[in-house]
Motif scaffolding. Structure first.
Motif, short mmCIF file in Angstrom:
data_model
loop_
_atom_site.label_atom_id
_atom_site.label_comp_id
_atom_site.label_asym_id
_atom_site.label_seq_id
_atom_site.Cartn_x
_atom_site.Cartn_y
_atom_site.Cartn_z
N GLU A 43 0.86 -1.29 0.00
CA GLU A 43 0.06 -0.12 -0.15
C GLU A 43 0.92 1.28 0.04
O GLU A 43 0.35 2.37 -0.61
CB GLU A 43 -0.92 0.07 1.32
CG GLU A 43 -2.02 -1.06 0.99
CD GLU A 43 -2.88 -0.88 0.03
OE1 GLU A 43 -3.25 0.29 -0.36
OE2 GLU A 43 -3.50 -1.81 -0.81
N GLU A 44 2.09 1.26 0.36
CA GLU A 44 2.71 2.50 0.88
C GLU A 44 3.34 3.02 -0.53
O GLU A 44 3.35 2.39 -1.55
CB GLU A 44 3.95 2.32 1.85
CG GLU A 44 5.07 1.11 1.53
CD GLU A 44 4.60 -0.13 1.87
OE1 GLU A 44 5.78 -0.81 1.77
OE2 GLU A 44 3.68 -0.71 2.15
N ARG A 45 3.77 4.17 -0.60
CA ARG A 45 4.28 4.93 -1.87
C ARG A 45 5.83 4.57 -1.82
O ARG A 45 6.36 4.49 -0.75
CB ARG A 45 4.13 6.41 -1.76
CG ARG A 45 2.75 6.87 -1.65
CD ARG A 45 2.05 6.58 -3.13
NE ARG A 45 2.74 7.35 -3.96
CZ ARG A 45 2.42 7.38 -5.60
NH1 ARG A 45 1.65 6.73 -5.78
NH2 ARG A 45 2.99 8.40 -6.10
N PHE A 46 6.53 4.75 -2.96
CA PHE A 46 7.98 4.25 -2.98
C PHE A 46 8.58 5.26 -3.88
O PHE A 46 8.01 6.16 -4.49
CB PHE A 46 8.17 2.70 -3.58
CG PHE A 46 7.45 1.78 -3.16
CD1 PHE A 46 8.11 1.20 -2.06
CD2 PHE A 46 6.19 1.50 -3.35
CE1 PHE A 46 7.71 0.09 -1.52
CE2 PHE A 46 5.60 0.21 -2.60
CZ PHE A 46 6.39 -0.38 -1.59
N ALA A 47 9.99 5.66 -3.56
CA ALA A 47 10.72 6.51 -4.11
C ALA A 47 11.10 6.13 -5.50
O ALA A 47 11.47 7.04 -6.27
CB ALA A 47 12.02 6.72 -3.31
#
Length: 123
Positions: A43-47
């Motif tokens: 679910e998290e955003r990634f760089a």
């Protein structure tokens, strides 16, 4: 010369065409098959999104591509970078074709500790 091409599709057909153009007789018999694993994206955003094979793009559905839109893509080489761009991902950073050089590109581009997602298969 008869040459066995063990790559999965679609790469096997491309490799066979290059071999045929050089006068060889390719035998396409992949030892692997790419297919979705059913694993959901975190679910998290990634760089950044790390792609070490263009085959990863073939298993992303439209929803996954939409969720990853705008995430910088670090692709191992030209064909993988092209696959990511065709799918609508990017911006795309193209590596020179090997994992060590791709790692250098990532560390030169992103700050230390950046969160990355590596799309990879399962055996």
């Amino acid at each position: 010369m008869r040459i066995w091409v063990p790559r999965p599709e679609p790469g096997a057909t491309r490799t066979a065409a290059r071999l045929r153009a050089r006068g060889h007789l390719p035998l396409i018999a992949p030892v692997l098959v790419g297919r979705p694993t059913g694993t959901a994206l975190p679910e998290e955003r990634f760089a950044g999104l790390v792609l070490t094979s263009g085959n990863a793009m073939a298993v992303l559905d439209d929803g996954a591509v939409a969720r990853l839109a705008g995430t910088p893509v670090f692709a191992v080489g030209a064909s993988t970078a092209e696959a990511a761009a065709r799918a609508g991902l990017g911006p795309v950073w193209e590596g020179p074709g090997d994992a060590a050089a791709l790692a250098r590109l990532i560390t030169e581009t992103l700050p230390p500790g950046a969160s990355l997602l590596h799309l990879a298969g399962a055996e």
